[in-house]
Design a protein around this motif. Sequence first.
Motif, PDB file in Angstrom:
ATOM      1  N   ASP A  67       7.197 -16.756  71.754  1.00 10.13           N
ATOM      2  CA  ASP A  67       7.191 -18.077  71.110  1.00 10.13           C
ATOM      3  C   ASP A  67       6.191 -18.064  69.963  1.00 10.13           C
ATOM      4  OD1 ASP A  67       8.915 -18.928  73.106  1.00 10.13           O
ATOM      5  OD2 ASP A  67       7.271 -19.618  74.391  1.00 10.13           O
ATOM      6  N   VAL A  68       6.555 -18.696  68.860  1.00 10.77           N
ATOM      7  CA  VAL A  68       5.642 -18.810  67.724  1.00 10.77           C
ATOM      8  C   VAL A  68       5.599 -20.260  67.283  1.00 10.77           C
ATOM      9  CG1 VAL A  68       7.464 -18.252  66.066  1.00 10.77           C
ATOM     10  CG2 VAL A  68       5.081 -17.959  65.406  1.00 10.77           C
ATOM     11  N   ILE A  69       4.396 -20.715  66.953  1.00 11.72           N
ATOM     12  CA  ILE A  69       4.199 -22.076  66.459  1.00 11.72           C
ATOM     13  C   ILE A  69       3.093 -22.038  65.415  1.00 11.72           C
ATOM     14  CG2 ILE A  69       2.587 -22.660  68.321  1.00 11.72           C
ATOM     15  CD1 ILE A  69       3.646 -25.532  68.173  1.00 11.72           C
ATOM     16  N   VAL A  70       3.298 -22.794  64.350  1.00 17.43           N
ATOM     17  CA  VAL A  70       2.322 -22.876  63.263  1.00 17.43           C
ATOM     18  C   VAL A  70       1.752 -24.288  63.252  1.00 17.43           C
ATOM     19  CG1 VAL A  70       1.900 -22.557  60.806  1.00 17.43           C
ATOM     20  CG2 VAL A  70       3.639 -21.174  61.956  1.00 17.43           C
ATOM     21  N   THR A  71       0.443 -24.405  63.416  1.00 16.41           N
ATOM     22  CA  THR A  71      -0.215 -25.711  63.455  1.00 16.41           C
ATOM     23  C   THR A  71      -1.230 -25.813  62.330  1.00 16.41           C
ATOM     24  OG1 THR A  71      -1.903 -24.883  64.990  1.00 16.41           O
ATOM     25  CG2 THR A  71       0.067 -25.882  65.949  1.00 16.41           C
ATOM     26  N   PRO A  72      -1.429 -26.997  61.771  1.00 16.16           N
ATOM     27  CA  PRO A  72      -2.452 -27.152  60.724  1.00 16.16           C
ATOM     28  C   PRO A  72      -3.844 -26.965  61.302  1.00 16.16           C
ATOM     29  CG  PRO A  72      -0.903 -28.997  60.728  1.00 16.16           C
ATOM     30  CD  PRO A  72      -0.664 -28.231  61.981  1.00 16.16           C
TER      31      PRO A  72
END
Length: 839
Positions: A296-301
Amino acid sequence: MVFRSCWKSRHKKSRGAAVRPAALLWFCVAQLVCSGDALGETVVQKEAEFDITYNDTVTSVNQTIYAFNHTVSRNKSEGVRVSVDVLSQDFESPILFVVRQKQAVLSFQIPLILRGLYQRKYPYNHVGRTLCQPPTLVASETQYFFVDVSTLSSQGTNYQLRVSRVESFTLHTDKKFSFTASPSQPQYFKYVFPDGVDTVIVKVNSDMTFPCSVMSIQDIQCPVYDLDNNVAFIGMYQTMTKKGAITVQRKDFPSNSFYVVVVVKTEDEACGGPLRFYPLLPDVLIDAGNRSKDIDVIVTPAIKLKVYVMGMLFCLGIFLSFYLLTFLIACLENKRLCRKKKRECLIPANVSPAETGKMPASPYEYGSFADNGSTLSSEAITDSATSTDNYGYAERSLDSIGRSRLESLSSVEEDDYDTLDDIDSDKNIVRTKKFLYVADLSRKDKRILSKKYQIYFWNIATIAVFYALPVVQLVITYQTVVNVTGNQDICYYNFLCAHPMGALSAFNNILSNLGYVLLGLLFLLIVLKRDVIHQRALLRNDLNALECGIPKHFGLYYAMGTALMMEGLLSACYHVCPNYTNFQFDTSFMYMIAGLCMLKLYQKRHPDINASAYTAYACLAGVIFFSVLGVVFGKGNNVFWIVFSVIHILATMLLSTQLYYMGRWHLDSGILRRIVHVIYTDCIRQCSGPMYIDRMVLLVMGNIVNWSLAAYGLIERPNDFASYLLAIAICNLLLYFAFYIIMKLRSGERIQCLPLVIILFTAVVWGLALYFFFQGLSTWQKTPAESREHNRDCILLEFFDDHDIWHFLSSIAMFGSFLVLLTMDDDLDAVQRDKIFAF
């Protein structure tokens, strides 16, 4: 030959009408087909479509070209993925696949051979690759690409080819995306910075520890390095098992976008996994088995500037509040002393405490100096003049005390030091009494001891300068290497809470060490104030300062404050790039602090026989030397642990002997004979108990603790040798401190209100600090990938993690511990030294 004719034809036609690139490409393909026919080879070109599986056979005389076209839009990113599967198991030559695009060429063979450690070879018959998408300047255009299939094998080999569109090629902020990757089927996706976001954290997670994988952040350019053997060529990368995180800043990517590349490694050794068997023959192909991994990949500020400001203000506010609190306490104390002096001025000097209705505050008050500190009670003067149990003290009058003080103010050189050689025989008598008092062990000239203990401060200041300068230079080099190479495995950060600033990767871990520096400076100011007050009292011949209380020597306090400040500086340097090679930066001055605290405790009641600065720092240098050896050679080395345990036990026994006999013994050729004699006389001929019971109890307990720690180290062999060595120092310090407090109370002394409050407060803070210390957000005892499994998000102001809170609390606890050492004997300031027990 084919391409030369194509090139000539192009230039001949360029003299006339302009030739379109597509027409030129078709002309070259036709030339290639004609050339193949001339050589007896058949080249077949097929118009191919997306999402259709093509089953074909290829031989050395049969080559196939698949022609694809698709529309590329400037405002929409769409990936294209080529998947190939070879159905035949036995074939003599690999199949070569070449993908020709407008601005890039991708080629791979099947079986795809990936190499591991010791040149082990792993073949893969199923390969999936994502094509690099060059940026387009127009709003929309049609691009062509070709997949060429060829081989040198004379036997026909069946294969399947499928080209499909990757609909979810672009990652979106705060939206999790799941996919599967393997060594021969890497994956990468595109992320575009949205407006108003300058920094993001790319988080990659998996429920599977193995197979080991690599996540990489690369710029939008071709080619994309997405294989195990080239993923480290460009960008930032780190190995991972279950967790991975990289902080990415917009300023590092001119296109305001980047690729997130995930590659599964062929072996797990880089992530701490088991190492496969070594092949007997170098060219044997090893079956890698199923190495697919769900990810799983997620990009968060990342946090904004306001959070940085809040974190810095919070850090400064906490520690500056201690300055304010200290100032308020000092004002209240001065106000109390002024009221006390006013009351004493109203009481005649010849009025006894009983007549004023004031009862003594402690069992020492009768027969001691009066509260005003300028005159002696009649009982005290009589006792001082007539006592025969002072062991070498001459009778003193007030005038002689004043004269001796004035003489001690004259300059003194090192050659003038009085080492008590003229009363050496008297030392043996005094220091071997059954009951010792502070007066017995504070007989040397104050000029000697003042210079002796000031050396502690100057030595540690010199050590700090020479130690800190190369450390700062080294960690700057570490950070530069990380930034240039992009290798995130060099430093063991908590990547889920590592906030960059400038060239620093984890500014929050560095900022949280500010407390050590500020509180160390505050402690130095408090010691300086006490030192100035004491010097003024000596100048006016204050008898409390001259003859009462624990002798005031501030050199060790100055050294302790300096060590606390240096601990903050070196801990900050360590957290620039934390790893096992520079962990000694974080612990060296912890050893110093523990050693100086033990020396100060011992010096309080034994000022004449405390160790010199040169001896103390030489011993601490030996400790640091063993710390380095343990970090480098101690892991799994039986010889090192045996040698260290023997040295540890011998050092404990020698120190025990030194403390028990107050230094009145000699290590020479006759030591064995004297040991046998003592055993015979005290244990065999007659069974007599120890002469110094209190000291014996302390030393027995100390030996039990140290022998147990030595046995634990020899049996368990902990990987973190530096922390193990620090645990030995802290255990001995706590044991001696507990013994000191117990003996102080047992001797009828009391602990005043302020020191008692500080002791309770410090104990609570130490407990909280240790709780956060043992959270273990990273550990260099494991591989970088395994260390990242312990990473956790920030828990305070979205800026500080558990280890930062450990820095806050431990700096406060150390400051409180120093204040305890400074103030816990304030109740003895009006007690004559020949009535204060030395234990």
